[in-house]
Each structure stands twice: as C-alpha cells, then as structure tokens.
Scaffold this motif. Structure first.
Motif, PDB file in Angstrom:
ATOM      1  N   ALA A  69      33.851  37.406  45.389  1.00 52.64           N
ATOM      2  CA  ALA A  69      34.132  37.619  46.810  1.00 52.64           C
ATOM      3  C   ALA A  69      35.022  36.501  47.351  1.00 52.64           C
ATOM      4  O   ALA A  69      35.902  36.738  48.185  1.00 52.64           O
ATOM      5  CB  ALA A  69      32.825  37.677  47.595  1.00 52.64           C
ATOM      6  N   GLU A  70      34.807  35.280  46.847  1.00 50.57           N
ATOM      7  CA  GLU A  70      35.636  34.146  47.260  1.00 50.57           C
ATOM      8  C   GLU A  70      37.097  34.376  46.879  1.00 50.57           C
ATOM      9  O   GLU A  70      38.011  34.066  47.647  1.00 50.57           O
ATOM     10  CB  GLU A  70      35.106  32.874  46.595  1.00 50.57           C
ATOM     11  N   ILE A  71      37.326  34.940  45.716  1.00 47.61           N
ATOM     12  CA  ILE A  71      38.694  35.224  45.261  1.00 47.61           C
ATOM     13  C   ILE A  71      39.303  36.369  46.057  1.00 47.61           C
ATOM     14  O   ILE A  71      40.480  36.329  46.441  1.00 47.61           O
ATOM     15  CB  ILE A  71      38.699  35.553  43.755  1.00 47.61           C
ATOM     16  N   GLY A  72      38.506  37.388  46.309  1.00 50.43           N
ATOM     17  CA  GLY A  72      39.003  38.530  47.078  1.00 50.43           C
ATOM     18  C   GLY A  72      39.862  39.467  46.242  1.00 50.43           C
ATOM     19  O   GLY A  72      39.790  39.489  45.010  1.00 50.43           O
ATOM     20  N   ASP A  73      40.705  40.227  46.910  1.00 51.99           N
ATOM     21  CA  ASP A  73      41.552  41.210  46.232  1.00 51.99           C
ATOM     22  C   ASP A  73      42.632  40.501  45.411  1.00 51.99           C
ATOM     23  O   ASP A  73      43.239  39.534  45.873  1.00 51.99           O
ATOM     24  CB  ASP A  73      42.200  42.134  47.262  1.00 51.99           C
ATOM     25  N   MET A 123      38.154  28.677  36.080  1.00 46.35           N
ATOM     26  CA  MET A 123      38.361  28.825  34.645  1.00 46.35           C
ATOM     27  C   MET A 123      38.263  27.456  33.973  1.00 46.35           C
ATOM     28  O   MET A 123      38.653  26.447  34.560  1.00 46.35           O
ATOM     29  CB  MET A 123      39.749  29.431  34.382  1.00 46.35           C
ATOM     30  N   ALA A 124      37.722  27.430  32.765  1.00 50.66           N
ATOM     31  CA  ALA A 124      37.743  26.217  31.938  1.00 50.66           C
ATOM     32  C   ALA A 124      38.655  26.471  30.744  1.00 50.66           C
ATOM     33  O   ALA A 124      38.740  27.585  30.227  1.00 50.66           O
ATOM     34  CB  ALA A 124      36.335  25.850  31.464  1.00 50.66           C
ATOM     35  N   LYS A 182      38.093  37.144  38.404  1.00 50.78           N
ATOM     36  CA  LYS A 182      37.706  38.373  39.107  1.00 50.78           C
ATOM     37  C   LYS A 182      37.263  39.450  38.108  1.00 50.78           C
ATOM     38  O   LYS A 182      36.380  40.262  38.393  1.00 50.78           O
ATOM     39  CB  LYS A 182      38.890  38.880  39.932  1.00 50.78           C
ATOM     40  N   LEU A 183      37.859  39.428  36.913  1.00 54.92           N
ATOM     41  CA  LEU A 183      37.529  40.403  35.877  1.00 54.92           C
ATOM     42  C   LEU A 183      36.330  39.977  35.035  1.00 54.92           C
ATOM     43  O   LEU A 183      35.920  40.700  34.126  1.00 54.92           O
ATOM     44  CB  LEU A 183      38.743  40.628  34.967  1.00 54.92           C
ATOM     45  N   GLY A 184      35.792  38.780  35.315  1.00 55.14           N
ATOM     46  CA  GLY A 184      34.576  38.356  34.623  1.00 55.14           C
ATOM     47  C   GLY A 184      34.749  37.326  33.536  1.00 55.14           C
ATOM     48  O   GLY A 184      33.800  37.024  32.806  1.00 55.14           O
ATOM     49  N   VAL A 185      35.946  36.738  33.389  1.00 57.93           N
ATOM     50  CA  VAL A 185      36.204  35.727  32.363  1.00 57.93           C
ATOM     51  C   VAL A 185      36.032  34.336  32.972  1.00 57.93           C
ATOM     52  O   VAL A 185      36.567  34.061  34.045  1.00 57.93           O
ATOM     53  CB  VAL A 185      37.620  35.869  31.777  1.00 57.93           C
ATOM     54  N   HIS A 186      35.310  33.469  32.270  1.00 57.47           N
ATOM     55  CA  HIS A 186      35.059  32.111  32.758  1.00 57.47           C
ATOM     56  C   HIS A 186      35.817  31.033  31.989  1.00 57.47           C
ATOM     57  O   HIS A 186      36.033  29.943  32.517  1.00 57.47           O
ATOM     58  CB  HIS A 186      33.567  31.771  32.636  1.00 57.47           C
ATOM     59  N   HIS A 187      36.182  31.312  30.765  1.00 56.24           N
ATOM     60  CA  HIS A 187      36.658  30.276  29.852  1.00 56.24           C
ATOM     61  C   HIS A 187      37.736  30.874  28.967  1.00 56.24           C
ATOM     62  O   HIS A 187      37.643  32.034  28.555  1.00 56.24           O
ATOM     63  CB  HIS A 187      35.482  29.779  29.001  1.00 56.24           C
ATOM     64  N   THR A 188      38.773  30.107  28.693  1.00 55.33           N
ATOM     65  CA  THR A 188      39.840  30.593  27.821  1.00 55.33           C
ATOM     66  C   THR A 188      40.031  29.691  26.619  1.00 55.33           C
ATOM     67  O   THR A 188      39.995  28.459  26.739  1.00 55.33           O
ATOM     68  CB  THR A 188      41.176  30.717  28.573  1.00 55.33           C
ATOM     69  N   LEU A 189      40.231  30.303  25.473  1.00 63.50           N
ATOM     70  CA  LEU A 189      40.553  29.566  24.250  1.00 63.50           C
ATOM     71  C   LEU A 189      42.059  29.297  24.242  1.00 63.50           C
ATOM     72  O   LEU A 189      42.820  29.809  23.430  1.00 63.50           O
ATOM     73  CB  LEU A 189      40.110  30.364  23.024  1.00 63.50           C
ATOM     74  N   ALA A 190      42.480  28.488  25.178  1.00 65.67           N
ATOM     75  CA  ALA A 190      43.886  28.145  25.393  1.00 65.67           C
ATOM     76  C   ALA A 190      43.918  26.927  26.310  1.00 65.67           C
ATOM     77  O   ALA A 190      42.939  26.662  27.023  1.00 65.67           O
ATOM     78  CB  ALA A 190      44.636  29.325  26.031  1.00 65.67           C
ATOM     79  N   PRO A 191      45.016  26.177  26.303  1.00 68.12           N
ATOM     80  CA  PRO A 191      46.291  26.445  25.639  1.00 68.12           C
ATOM     81  C   PRO A 191      46.344  25.928  24.203  1.00 68.12           C
ATOM     82  O   PRO A 191      45.578  25.053  23.813  1.00 68.12           O
ATOM     83  CB  PRO A 191      47.279  25.671  26.507  1.00 68.12           C
TER      84      PRO A 191
END
Length: 544
Positions: free
Chosen positions: A354-358, A180-181, A129-138
C-alpha cells in the motif's frame, strides 16, 4: 526487533528452516509445491525465473501463485518468508513481459550513475509490489578473460572502479526505502577462467595482491555502500587456500572455510549473509556427494543455502544434533538470515504494498529509462567505410540474423524490434534467420543496407563462433556488400571472431531496446555515445 533473542529461543528445527532457500519451481503443480514446502520447511523461497513469452493471464497467474506460496510459508513457520529471485537486469529478468533493463555491460557503456540508480529504484518498487524482497544481483565479477562464458554482458566491466561506480548505483537504487536487499556475486570472483562453474569448479588464479587490488577492492567498497549479502560461487581462489588444495584442485568457494570464514568474513570484515550459488551445479557436486555439500557449506561459514537437494533439512538437523555443525555456527547463520529479513522490513506491521501504491507509471518510466540507457550505450567500434550514419533517408535493408537459443527453437521473431524500428523511419525491411551464403549471393544485391545481427547460442563452454553460425559469411560474399554493417548484441568481444569487419557496432545488450538503439545510431537519429567498458588487446581499449 531483538533478532538475537528470537534466535536463542528457536529450536534446532526452526533454526535449520531459516538457513534454507526452497525453490518455487514453475514446473510443479500446486500439490507438488505444498508437499515440497511442508517437507523441506524453507524459511526463504526462490521465485523461479519465467524466461519465455506467455499471455498476460499466465503471467498474472504466476505472480499471484508466487506471492500466495510466500504467504503460506510465512504462516507455516511463524517467521516472515524471504523471497528472492534474479533481478540482474530489472523486473524482466524475473518474468519476461515485465519491464526490462538492458544488460549490465550496457550500464557500464552508458556509464551514467543517476540513470542506473533510478532504474534500480523503479525495479525495487515494481518487484516489491509483486512480492519480491531480495535479489541475487548485481553481478560484480570482472571480465578479465574475454573467453569466460559466464560473465560477459552480465558483468559491468573489466575495471574495478567502473564496477564499483555502476553496480554501486544499482545497489543504492534497489535498497532505497528498504524495499529490496541486494546480493553481490560470484565471490571470490568469476571472469578469470575460460570455463563454466556450472560444469566444474573454476579457478580465480590471481595472486593475493592482484585479487585484493581488483575483486577485493570491489567487495570492500560495496560493503561500505551497504550490500547486505554475498553469493559465494563454485570458484576456487588458490592464492588464499593453503591447505585446501588437492590433486583435483582447490575447493570451490562454496565449501572453503579459507574463503568464506577467513577471507570474506575475516579479512574483509563482511557482517552480512553469505548465500551459496545453486547447489545443483557440477562445480560443487563433483567434489562431494550431494548428501554432504550442504553440511560442508555451513561448516565453512555459509549462512543460506540455495537450491538444496531433497532431504537437506533433515540432514542438517542430524548434523547439528550430532555436533558436526555447532549450535553456535547454526545460530550465527540464522541470525544473519533474520537480519537480512529485517533489512527489507519483513518484521514491520507496515503494509508496504500500500505504501508503494500503483506501479503503472513506475513500469512506464522504467521502460522509457531503459531505452535511454540502451541509446546511450551503443558504441561504433569500426566505421572504416564511413557508412554510419547512413546518408540516404529511405531504402531497402536486409537483416541477416545469426541467432540461436539455449533449450528452445528460433522463432523468427527475435529481431522484430529492429525491423519495426527501420520501418518506423520509412525503410523497407526483409529479415532472414541463419541463411546460407548462396541465398545471400543471389538476393543481397537488391538491398541498400545489409545488417548482420549476431546473437548465437553461447550458453556453455565457449564464447567463440562455430560452424552452425558462420555459414552466412562463407566465401566472404556478404562482407563485400557496400552497405554491410555488423552488430553484436551478446558479446562485447565479437571483433575477435570477425577481425575483418570494416563496420561494427556493439550494443552490449540483447533486448529490444538495444535493437532500437542500434537502428537509431545507424540512421543518424542519435549519436553513438557508448564508452567501451572493456578492453581487448590488439582490438580496442576501455574508455573512461
């Protein structure tokens, strides 16, 4: 989506854009960001971590800024921009002030797959929702050397099966719904050396057989669970690097064809995207001039370069046009990057936000769940005087806080969460930071409990306690208080420094939720249920 067709129709310049991650530094002004993006033309952006407390207005401004520049990059290049950051312990590891999970070693001590998977799912919803698609984790490293200064509480355990179980749960949660990836790090495996890959090329010294039974087992299992990317560190693994060993040691994984192409993509069969660790580290920069590290990373089989040096885009174009980096290698790298983008639904027309919503309730639930994880992670390592749980209902408690920070001053508020939790149960609290032993000798007698919280600055070359933090214990005066309790937040192995401690607690994490959990255990409000996720010979054993 025909990724291969898109790649085959791209120019050299377009392909080179796709294999570079630009850094959206918090320190750059708007014009500086625009110039960097237009000059480096990165197909992906790293959202810089905000690790200090800021106002809600400043936090909102950063989140909006990051998202705006992602959209700008997408429009500039005509291909969706992949955004990445470090979500090692939930949204709070991207921006302090967002919901924050305990550290991964606390997940290992909690040892509850369902809780960690749900926390991962909530993290993905919030951060997408905040604009992040991918995480350098775990982090999937193993704490095989308790002296290692990089892994520590960032890693789940020293046991491959526990890492597979718990890190696998986080991966499943994060990747649910395609929000998320994930990225496994740090291949070929940190946690064996006692040095820091930020400072030098460190060494995973296991034999081939040992490596395959530990790190290899983890990577193979998590590939089967769908992990789509791997971060290769500036770590060598000489057992697999015949022909890549010089008088200065084996090449770091980030420059090693033996490790990336032959082992990771070959023997382990990894078909996803290989990302470099930060190319600013001495662990790679000491091996070659910075003008060469990016090119050698791609020649070794790497696909996506993190934190490139200025001019990397132009150098890569030149290397491809000269034939040093083949078009086949470049197209393979770009294909893997675009497939990573496809995995997080960047080519869909769906409005995923929008799919995620609030996400208000998601944040609230993650906060509640994080406290439950922290509560379930606390482990009483020693209770030789039977102090815990404390018998009296109320009293006076002195918090002796041994604290330090990397790059910033101690504020004197670091253990407010613990102080407030004691107050909640009716205790009078005095909290002091890095006091001298004579002050304690004069004042500690008026308190029913003396709780020493250890969280010194350990970012560097050693995990062991030094002179700066040992003075509250000088002459051993505080140790003989009848209500003395020691709590470690940063290092699961702190008993090695304090072998004389009679009452000792590990929280395996350093957030406020861990402080509250420690108080609840001390006062008997909850049972200590943590399963120690690591061993230290002569002190304690791992618990399953």
């Amino acid at each position: 989506m025909n990724i291969e067709k898109i790649v085959n129709e791209m120019s050299v310049e377009q392909l080179c854009s796709q294999v570079i991650v630009g850094t959206l530094s918090n320190s750059l002004d708007e014009e500086g960001v625009r110039q960097r993006i237009e000059r480096e033309r990165p197909g992906s952006l790293y959202f810089d971590v905000l690790g200090v407390e800021v106002s809600q207005e400043e936090l909102d401004k950063k989140l909006k800024r990051d998202k705006n520049w992602s959209n700008y990059t997408t429009n500039l290049l005509g291909i969706p921009c992949l955004t990445t950051t470090d979500l090692e312990y939930g949204p709070g590891s991207y921006c302090k002030g967002l919901s924050q999970m305990p550290r991964p070693m606390a997940w290992g001590a909690c040892n509850d797959e369902k809780m960690i998977e749900r926390a991962g799912e909530l993290t993905a919803r919030i951060c997408r929702k905040l604009g992040v698609h991918h995480t350098l984790a775990p982090v999937v490293d193993l704490n095989l050397n308790f002296q290692n200064p990089v892994t520590g509480y960032r890693a789940v355990s020293d046991d491959a099966d526990r890492v597979i179980k718990i890190a696998g749960a986080y991966i499943r949660g994060l990747q649910k719904n395609g929000y998320m990836a994930t990225c496994l790090k740090h291949f070929p495996g940190d946690g064996v050396d006692d040095r820091n890959q930020h400072f030098m090329t460190t060494v995973n010294s296991l034999s081939r057989e040992e490596w395959m039974a530990t790190y290899g087992k983890i990577y193979k299992a998590l590939f089967e669970q769908g992990a789509p990317s791997v971060m290769v560190g500036h770590i060598s693994c000489p057992a697999f690097q015949e022909g890549e060993i010089t008088e200065y040691g084996a090449l770091p994984g980030s420059l090693s064809k033996k490790l990336i192409t032959d082992l990771l993509k070959g023997e382990l069969g990894f078909e996803g995207c290989v990302i470099s660790d930060a190319m600013s580290m001495i662990g790679v920069g000491a091996i070659l001039p910075m003008s060469r590290v990016g090119i050698e990373f791609f020649k070794a089989g790497g696909d996506l370069m993190l934190f490139p040096e200025a001019g990397e885009y132009e150098r890569l174009i030149e290397a491809v046009k000269s034939g040093e980096v083949s078009m086949e290698r470049l197209r393979d790298a770009a294909t893997r990057v675009l497939k990573l983008k496809e995995k997080v639904r960047l080519f869909e027309q769906t409005d995923i936000e929008a799919e995620i919503g609030d996400i208000t309730e998601d944040c609230n639930e993650l906060n509640r769940l994080s406290q439950e994880i922290a509560d379930k992670a606390v482990k009483i390592m020693r209770n030789n005087l039977n102090i815990i749980p404390v018998k009296q209902e109320k009293g006076k408690v002195l918090l002796v806080n041994v604290v330090g920070h990397y790059g910033r001053e101690v504020t004197g508020t670091e253990f407010d969460a613990m102080a407030n939790e004691f107050c909640k149960y009716g205790w009078d609290v005095v909290s002091v930071y890095n006091p001298k032993h004579r002050w304690l000798e004069t004042n500690m007698g008026e308190f029913d409990l003396v709780v020493m919280n250890t969280h010194p600055e350990m970012h560097g070359a050693s995990m062991r306690m030094g002179w700066k933090y040992i003075m509250p214990l000088w002459r051993g005066l505080i140790l003989h208080h009848p209500g003395f309790i020691m709590v470690s937040y940063d290092d699961a192995y702190r008993l090695y420094d304090f072998p004389y401690a009679k009452t000792f607690i590990n929280t395996f994490s350093d957030q406020d939720c861990a402080q509250r959990a420690a108080v609840k255990v001390i006062l008997g409000k909850i049972e200590a249920r943590g399963k120690c996720p690591v061993s230290l010979k002569g002190f304690f054993e791992r618990e399953d």
